[in-house]
Design a protein around this motif. Structure first.
Motif, PDB file in Angstrom:
ATOM      1  N   VAL A 197       0.858  -1.056   0.087  1.00  0.00           N
ATOM      2  CA  VAL A 197      -0.139  -0.017  -0.082  1.00  0.00           C
ATOM      3  C   VAL A 197       0.974   1.189   0.033  1.00  0.00           C
ATOM      4  O   VAL A 197       1.849   1.250   0.873  1.00  0.00           O
ATOM      5  CB  VAL A 197      -0.949  -0.127   1.265  1.00  0.00           C
ATOM      6  N   ARG A 198       0.816   2.099  -0.925  1.00  0.00           N
ATOM      7  CA  ARG A 198       1.477   3.330  -1.026  1.00  0.00           C
ATOM      8  C   ARG A 198       0.568   4.395  -0.446  1.00  0.00           C
ATOM      9  O   ARG A 198      -0.388   5.022  -0.915  1.00  0.00           O
ATOM     10  CB  ARG A 198       1.663   3.667  -2.495  1.00  0.00           C
ATOM     11  N   ILE A 199       1.056   4.782   0.675  1.00  0.00           N
ATOM     12  CA  ILE A 199       0.572   6.012   1.380  1.00  0.00           C
ATOM     13  C   ILE A 199       1.101   7.462   0.704  1.00  0.00           C
ATOM     14  O   ILE A 199       2.422   7.592   0.724  1.00  0.00           O
ATOM     15  CB  ILE A 199       0.802   5.995   2.806  1.00  0.00           C
ATOM     16  N   ARG A 200       0.390   8.435   0.350  1.00  0.00           N
ATOM     17  CA  ARG A 200       0.772   9.632  -0.084  1.00  0.00           C
ATOM     18  C   ARG A 200      -0.070  10.778   0.598  1.00  0.00           C
ATOM     19  O   ARG A 200      -1.399  10.487   1.065  1.00  0.00           O
ATOM     20  CB  ARG A 200       0.313   9.810  -1.502  1.00  0.00           C
ATOM     21  N   PHE A 201       0.653  11.565   1.093  1.00  0.00           N
ATOM     22  CA  PHE A 201       0.196  12.816   1.927  1.00  0.00           C
ATOM     23  C   PHE A 201      -0.093  14.003   0.852  1.00  0.00           C
ATOM     24  O   PHE A 201       0.670  14.482   0.162  1.00  0.00           O
ATOM     25  CB  PHE A 201       1.095  13.138   3.013  1.00  0.00           C
ATOM     26  N   LEU A 202      -1.416  14.690   1.350  1.00  0.00           N
ATOM     27  CA  LEU A 202      -1.856  15.599   0.339  1.00  0.00           C
ATOM     28  C   LEU A 202      -1.448  17.145   0.816  1.00  0.00           C
ATOM     29  O   LEU A 202      -1.679  17.340   2.019  1.00  0.00           O
ATOM     30  CB  LEU A 202      -3.298  15.482   0.459  1.00  0.00           C
ATOM     31  N   GLY A 203      -0.917  17.908  -0.179  1.00  0.00           N
ATOM     32  CA  GLY A 203      -0.395  18.986   0.289  1.00  0.00           C
ATOM     33  C   GLY A 203      -1.354  20.131   0.947  1.00  0.00           C
ATOM     34  O   GLY A 203      -2.546  20.052   0.415  1.00  0.00           O
ATOM     35  N   THR A 204      -1.275  20.939   1.607  1.00  0.00           N
ATOM     36  CA  THR A 204      -1.944  21.851   2.273  1.00  0.00           C
ATOM     37  C   THR A 204      -2.525  22.942   1.443  1.00  0.00           C
ATOM     38  O   THR A 204      -3.223  23.816   1.666  1.00  0.00           O
ATOM     39  CB  THR A 204      -1.462  22.287   3.567  1.00  0.00           C
ATOM     40  N   GLU A 205      -1.727  23.415   0.413  1.00  0.00           N
ATOM     41  CA  GLU A 205      -1.995  24.512  -0.555  1.00  0.00           C
ATOM     42  C   GLU A 205      -3.338  23.940  -1.309  1.00  0.00           C
ATOM     43  O   GLU A 205      -3.950  24.846  -1.630  1.00  0.00           O
ATOM     44  CB  GLU A 205      -0.951  24.370  -1.751  1.00  0.00           C
ATOM     45  N   GLU A 206      -3.886  22.653  -1.429  1.00  0.00           N
ATOM     46  CA  GLU A 206      -4.932  22.132  -2.212  1.00  0.00           C
ATOM     47  C   GLU A 206      -5.722  21.686  -0.990  1.00  0.00           C
ATOM     48  O   GLU A 206      -7.090  22.006  -1.264  1.00  0.00           O
ATOM     49  CB  GLU A 206      -4.601  21.172  -3.266  1.00  0.00           C
ATOM     50  N   PHE A 207      -5.286  20.912  -0.069  1.00  0.00           N
ATOM     51  CA  PHE A 207      -6.174  20.268   1.031  1.00  0.00           C
ATOM     52  C   PHE A 207      -5.917  20.825   2.448  1.00  0.00           C
ATOM     53  O   PHE A 207      -5.185  20.232   3.216  1.00  0.00           O
ATOM     54  CB  PHE A 207      -6.018  18.802   0.865  1.00  0.00           C
ATOM     55  N   GLY A 208      -6.347  22.023   2.638  1.00  0.00           N
ATOM     56  CA  GLY A 208      -5.639  22.867   3.797  1.00  0.00           C
ATOM     57  C   GLY A 208      -6.767  22.627   4.933  1.00  0.00           C
ATOM     58  O   GLY A 208      -7.598  21.787   4.814  1.00  0.00           O
ATOM     59  N   GLY A 209      -6.095  23.224   6.217  1.00  0.00           N
ATOM     60  CA  GLY A 209      -6.812  23.153   7.537  1.00  0.00           C
ATOM     61  C   GLY A 209      -6.584  24.477   7.905  1.00  0.00           C
ATOM     62  O   GLY A 209      -5.651  25.348   7.610  1.00  0.00           O
ATOM     63  N   ILE A 210      -7.253  24.613   9.189  1.00  0.00           N
ATOM     64  CA  ILE A 210      -6.972  25.889  10.085  1.00  0.00           C
ATOM     65  C   ILE A 210      -5.304  25.745  10.455  1.00  0.00           C
ATOM     66  O   ILE A 210      -5.159  26.709  10.401  1.00  0.00           O
ATOM     67  CB  ILE A 210      -8.063  25.750  11.213  1.00  0.00           C
ATOM     68  N   CYS A 211      -5.109  24.597  10.717  1.00  0.00           N
ATOM     69  CA  CYS A 211      -3.555  24.644  11.272  1.00  0.00           C
ATOM     70  C   CYS A 211      -2.606  24.936  10.097  1.00  0.00           C
ATOM     71  O   CYS A 211      -1.782  25.612  10.359  1.00  0.00           O
ATOM     72  CB  CYS A 211      -3.219  23.152  11.479  1.00  0.00           C
ATOM     73  N   GLU A 212      -2.975  24.631   8.884  1.00  0.00           N
ATOM     74  CA  GLU A 212      -1.899  25.045   7.780  1.00  0.00           C
ATOM     75  C   GLU A 212      -2.686  24.969   6.405  1.00  0.00           C
ATOM     76  O   GLU A 212      -3.512  24.179   6.192  1.00  0.00           O
ATOM     77  CB  GLU A 212      -1.009  23.964   7.727  1.00  0.00           C
ATOM     78  N   HIS A 213      -2.764  26.227   5.799  1.00  0.00           N
ATOM     79  CA  HIS A 213      -3.561  26.123   4.721  1.00  0.00           C
ATOM     80  C   HIS A 213      -3.042  27.118   3.761  1.00  0.00           C
ATOM     81  O   HIS A 213      -1.942  27.876   4.044  1.00  0.00           O
ATOM     82  CB  HIS A 213      -5.031  26.999   4.815  1.00  0.00           C
TER      83      HIS A 213
END
Length: 162
Positions: A85-101
């Protein structure tokens, strides 16, 4: 909150893709901090087994949030080497949140109210996000770069300070 279709921004080779509280800039870096506010999973026997492994790990860590358990197991060799299984983390530029957007509203696909303690505060900041988005969409194209997020205003960034 979904602002535009996130599917074109997913990795073609990611079996399990997840948004982050903090993104290092490398989608393969296991030191990224996952946040279950947005998750995409390719439906395969391997990803089903990955979820069984994750669930079993949750039972080994009673009282821990599933996101915290994922943080503990994400680097386990069983996931990548045995299951494949390949885990990929999505960037906060496109998938942001209050912590980091991302700062560029023309790129954002989703925002979630992470790092926010209390339902009232979450709702208030989600309303602000929606207000910011409506202001962005109502702004002429040539002036859109001037529109920014007004969050966090009600939510605490205490989670980042830990």
């Amino acid at each position: 909150m979904w602002f535009r279709n996130p599917l074109p921004h997913l990795y073609a080779d990611g079996d399990f893709q997840i948004a982050c509280d903090h993104f290092t800039g490398d989608p393969d870096d296991l030191s990224n901090s996952p946040n279950g506010g947005f998750t995409y999973v390719r439906s395969t026997a391997a990803t089903a087994e990955f979820y069984r492994f994750w669930y079993a790990a949750r039972e080994s860590h009673p009282g821990m949030h599933d996101q915290d358990v994922l943080n503990l197991i994400k680097g386990d060799p069983y996931i990548a080497h045995e299951l494949g299984v390949r885990i990929r983390f999505l960037g906060t530029e496109e998938f942001g949140g209050i912590c980091e957007h991302g700062r560029d509203l023309s790129r954002v696909c989703t925002m979630h109210s992470n790092c926010c303690i209390g339902l009232r505060r979450k709702i208030d900041d989600l309303r602000l996000m929606l207000r910011d988005w409506r202001r962005f969409m109502a702004t002429p194209m040539r002036d859109r770069r001037s529109v920014t997020w007004s969050v966090p205003r009600n939510c605490s960034l205490k989670k980042l300070e830990r």
